[in-house]
Design a protein around this motif. Structure first.
Motif, PDB file in Angstrom:
ATOM      1  N   GLY A   1      -4.807  -1.399  -1.132  1.00 12.42           N
ATOM      2  CA  GLY A   1      -3.634  -2.354  -1.051  1.00 12.42           C
ATOM      3  C   GLY A   1      -3.527  -3.017   0.370  1.00 12.42           C
TER       4      GLY A   1
ATOM      5  N   SER B   1       0.753  -1.293  -0.188  1.00 16.19           N
ATOM      6  CA  SER B   1      -0.041   0.053  -0.020  1.00 16.19           C
ATOM      7  C   SER B   1       0.918   1.319   0.007  1.00 16.19           C
TER       8      SER B   1
ATOM      9  N   LEU C   1      -6.059  -5.381   0.969  1.00 16.90           N
ATOM     10  CA  LEU C   1      -5.627  -6.590   0.393  1.00 16.90           C
ATOM     11  C   LEU C   1      -4.761  -7.483   1.326  1.00 16.90           C
TER      12      LEU C   1
END
Lengths: 362, 374, 159
Positions: free
Chosen positions: A29, A18, A32
């Protein structure tokens, strides 16, 4: 030495997905990365549960003069996978007039409690998902949610046996959390911080079991006993006493519901063992610094951690296959009349030892 | 446990029924107990029998005297041989035939081996009920030796049907004496270990001592026999009162302990195993050699009358009462089962105990439900 | 003080118990010393010679048996697991009609293995075999005819 400049691998992974360099996906991100780390822990949960069940069956078999499962896969390693497939294929029937919400929430609560506690455990230098300042206290607090799961299961099953088992279990677990917490507190006195990393850092010279000689030894005994009671193992397995109540609070569950309860019991045992290893035996530190100069340091930390945790788990299994179980009022007598006063006196003793600087350090 | 305080508070609590049903891991068979409970305390027990009633006594009325012996195998299957011996002795008493000495010695040795096997299985299951799960496998390992010895001679491991009216069916295997002589020192070396594992353990003592106290007067009033009565100090060993087979020429002690609690009954059975080993040792060396079957007619008809024979099985006093009216089938056969009278004491002992205590008490009583239900 | 004495005594007995199970565990896991499992299909099961598996009828190499059809076993069986189908034929040598066995039916499903039939047989025609692999999917396989087809009575066997 080892701890001062370790990076947290999970934090690096989140940064990578990220942050500024790397993939730079921003907020998505980060989400995730969280999902990937959670999936990793779930996978570890499943595999560790399976391996612990296999270990329990083999060790139990050798105690009972027989061989354990040795036909499915080499040395029977795939046996638990076969069992898990069978459990997945079964139907969760329940009883006629069960309380649906409570019945189905019960097994999720025990899983949630076990998984969240697992996130604070420090497996190796830099492998710790959730590095909070209240580390060990967080585990003790979250495991109370597991008690709720048991009580929901007992009441929601609409079965008197399950209710008896759940009442016994709730009583047992909230009583023994006191002694376990006080034993933990005894060790915290030597460190002054609840953070898991600080506790391990303070044991770099030698483990707390030796540093704190007599009070730490008494605290170790109290913590092992209280921990065995926390995870409902014999000699404290009244809630699931097979000879008395059939299967106690999980007698009306089948298929995945039962699998969750079963796995959660083993993961609870794993958490108690890893707490013991962290607090008393030095976590992932190598004894006498044997492997400190080798490369791949996190790997060696992982290996030492698992050796210590599996040793403590073996001790708990040894208890299970040797001792008869305690009756409910004897269990409560043990806690309130023996363990709790001794834990309190032990804290005073440890406070005196720390104040007068009588710890064994070398 | 002080239950008086519950009534002084203003809490409404209700008694509820729990069914320790026919299928239960602790019930030694199919026994249904309807428990009235108040919280965790058992207030009343009502046993519900009959799940394994096979009308054996009625079946005996349709079969000849040589054939009723194989039905008694299935009554108290853990002391199958002693049950067979009881019926054979009753028929021999009625026909007034004299069995050879070899038959008496063989029957006694087999009976004592059966008693040891039954006590070993009881010990294993007792440990399992109380929570120590390894005792089951240890007990069965030792029981396998006895089963193998029986299998060599009779051909069957549990339901042997070895005694006939007038003798035994097959002669001893040639390895019998050797194997029994190997087995005795092995058991003597292993039993103290089992004592240490279970008996000395503080958790076990706390669950056994002072629980389920049966006074001697109650034991006599309810008709309890066997280790249940001997644990309360009541001398009730049929082997001493009316010795049968070769038991009048061996020297053994009747194990009597005071106390009447679970621990006393437990210790009685553990010591009885040693006494049985002593009996076998005294008899194994000189088994006389004069035939294995006395001459009887092919079709046995008992004279008119009533004939009674009592033997001591592993559970207590087993009696066979045959009423015959001269035909080739008995008119009525009645089996007095020791478990039935012992079960009545459970009703009294189980009041005002915790559920865990009830399990421990019924484990020390050593029920075999087919014996109770016949 | 008895409080502490209780604790020490209790812990000591617990260690004694653990020592006994540990004494069985460590030799078992290292050298398989105390393990009593027999891995069944690979290692054969040990049964003794007299094991009561099922009742069979003895036949010699010429497919002859010793059963005269006297029905002693059928009378001796407690629950009717044996049925003898017989008929009377003319014996050429003596000129009298004697019993001859047609079929000796044995219900393995009802047999209680009490061995009264074998005791009752006057000519030792039936005997125990140690075969215990009798489980089957079809219950009619449990009714067996003991005399083989085409076999006849051995000469010289008297009643």
């Amino acid at each position: 030495m080892i701890l001062t400049n370790t990076t947290n691998y999970f934090a690096k992974f989140i940064e990578y997905l990220s942050g500024a360099e790397g993939l730079n996906l921003g907020f998505a991100g980060e989400i995730l990365a969280y999902v990937v780390i959670a999936a990793l822990y779930l996978a570890f949960f499943a595999v560790a549960g399976l391996m612990l069940v296999y270990m329990e069956r083999r060790i139990a078999a050798f105690f009972q003069l027989r061989l354990g499962p040795n036909r499915v896969g080499p040395w029977g390693l795939l046996q638990t996978i076969a069992d898990a497939l069978k459990l997945v294929a079964k139907e969760i029937t329940g009883t006629e007039r069960k309380d649906g919400l409570l019945y189905h929430t019960a097994y999720y609560l025990v899983i949630v409690a076990a998984l969240v506690s697992l996130s604070v455990v420090s497996f190796a230098p830099g492998v710790q998902a959730f590095n909070v300042n209240i580390g060990v206290f967080f585990i003790s607090a979250v495991s109370s949610v597991g008690v709720l799961g048991l009580i929901f299961g007992g009441w929601g099953s609409n079965n008197k046996y399950s209710l008896l088992g759940a009442m016994r279990s709730g009583l047992q677990m909230i009583s023994y959390e006191l002694s376990a917490g006080l034993a933990m507190l005894t060790i915290i006195l030597m460190v002054g911080s609840l953070n898991v990393d600080s506790i391990i850092e303070a044991q770099q010279s030698n483990i707390f079991l030796i540093q704190g000689h007599i009070p730490a030894l008494i605290a170790f005994a109290i913590f092992i006993i209280a921990g065995t009671a926390e995870s409902n193992r014999t000699p404290f397995d009244l809630p699931e006493g097979e000879a008395e109540l059939g299967a106690g609070f999980h007698s009306e569950y089948s298929g995945m519901g039962f699998a969750y309860f079963f796995l959660a019991e083993f993961i609870n045992m794993f958490i108690i063992a890893s707490l013991t290893a962290t607090l008393f035996l030095g976590g992932w530190l190598a004894p006498f610094g044997i492997t400190d100069s080798l490369p791949w340091q996190p790997l060696w930390g992982l290996i030492w951690f698992f050796v210590k945790v599996l040793g403590v788990i073996f001790l708990m299994m040894w208890f299970r296959w040797t001792f008869p179980r305690l009756r409910i009022d004897q269990l409560l007598t043990l806690e309130w009349k023996y363990l709790l006063p001794m834990a309190l006196l032990n804290i005073v003793l440890m406070a005196l030892v720390v104040y007068f600087d009588l710890l064994i350090k070398f | 446990m002080d239950t008086q305080n519950l009534q002084t508070l203003d809490l409404k609590s209700q008694e509820y029924f729990i069914n320790m049903g026919p299928q239960h891991p602790a019930a030694h068979g199919v026994l249904r107990l309807i428990l009235t409970m108040d919280g965790e305390i058992v207030k009343n027990i009502e046993p519900d029998l009959g799940f394994i009633h096979r009308s054996i006594e009625k079946q005996c009325e349709y079969e000849g005297y040589k054939q009723i012996i194989h039905l008694t195998d299935r009554l108290d299957y853990l002391s199958a041989h002693i049950n067979n011996e009881a019926v054979a002795l009753a028929i021999e008493k009625a026909l007034e035939i004299e069995v050879p000495e070899r038959v008496k010695v063989i029957r006694t040795i087999m009976g004592e081996l059966t008693r040891i096997a039954s006590h070993l299985l009881w010990w294993g299951v007792m440990g399992m009920d109380v929570g120590a799960l390894t005792t089951f496998m240890y007990a069965f390992r030792d029981r396998e030796y006895i089963n193998d010895i029986m299998e060599d001679t009779t051909g069957a491991r549990l339901t042997m049907n070895y005694s006939t009216p007038g003798g035994v069916m097959f002669d001893l295997h040639k390895d019998f004496v050797k194997r029994v002589k190997e087995f005795i020192p092995h058991l003597r070396s292993v039993l103290p270990k089992y004592d240490e594992l279970l008996t000395g353990n503080i958790i076990f003592i706390k669950r056994m001592k002072g629980i389920g106290v049966l006074s001697p007067e109650d034991a006599i009033n309810y008709g309890a026999t066997g280790p249940v009565a001997r644990g309360s100090g009541v001398a009730s060993d049929v082997r001493k009162i009316q010795p049968y087979s070769a038991l009048d020429r061996v020297d053994f002690n009747e194990v009597l302990l005071d106390g009447g609690d679970n621990l006393a009954r437990y210790n009685v059975r553990m010591k009885e195993m040693y006494e049985s080993l002593n009996i076998i040792e005294q008899l194994i060396d000189n088994i006389p050699d004069d035939g294995i079957q006395a001459k009887t007619k092919a079709l046995i008809k008992l004279p008119k009358g009533e004939f009674l024979q009592r033997v001591e099985t592993a559970r207590g006093d087993f009696g066979v009462h045959i009423i015959s009216d001269g035909k080739k089938n008995p008119y009525r056969v009645k089996f007095r089962s020791p478990g039935f009278s012992n079960l009545n004491t459970l009703i009294k002992l189980g009041k005002d105990t915790l559920l865990g205590d009830l399990i421990a008490i019924s484990a020390t009583m050593d029920f075999v439900i087919p014996d109770i239900d016949r | 003080m008895s409080y502490l004495g209780n604790i020490f005594h209790g812990v000591k007995t617990l260690f004694t118990g653990m020592k006994i199970t540990g004494g069985y565990f460590f030799p078992s896991i290292i050298g398989r010393k105390y393990v009593i499992t027999r891995q069944y299909p690979e290692e054969p099961a040990i049964v003794s010679d007299r094991f009561r598996g099922e009742v069979v009828m003895w036949h010699n190499d010429d497919n002859e048996h010793r059963c005269t059809g006297c029905q002693a076993c059928e009378i001796a069986c407690p629950n009717g697991s044996i049925e003898i189908i017989w008929d009377r034929v003319l014996n050429e040598e003596t000129g009298k009609k004697v019993k001859q066995i047609d079929q000796h039916i044995y219900h393995l499903g009802m047999c209680t293995m009490c061995s009264l039939c074998i005791q009752a047989c006057p000519t030792d025609a039936i005997m125990w075999s140690t075969n215990f692999h009798n489980s089957t999917y079809d219950r009619s396989n449990l009714t067996k005819v003991l005399n083989k087809p085409g076999s006849k009575l051995m000469s010289g066997v008297e009643e």
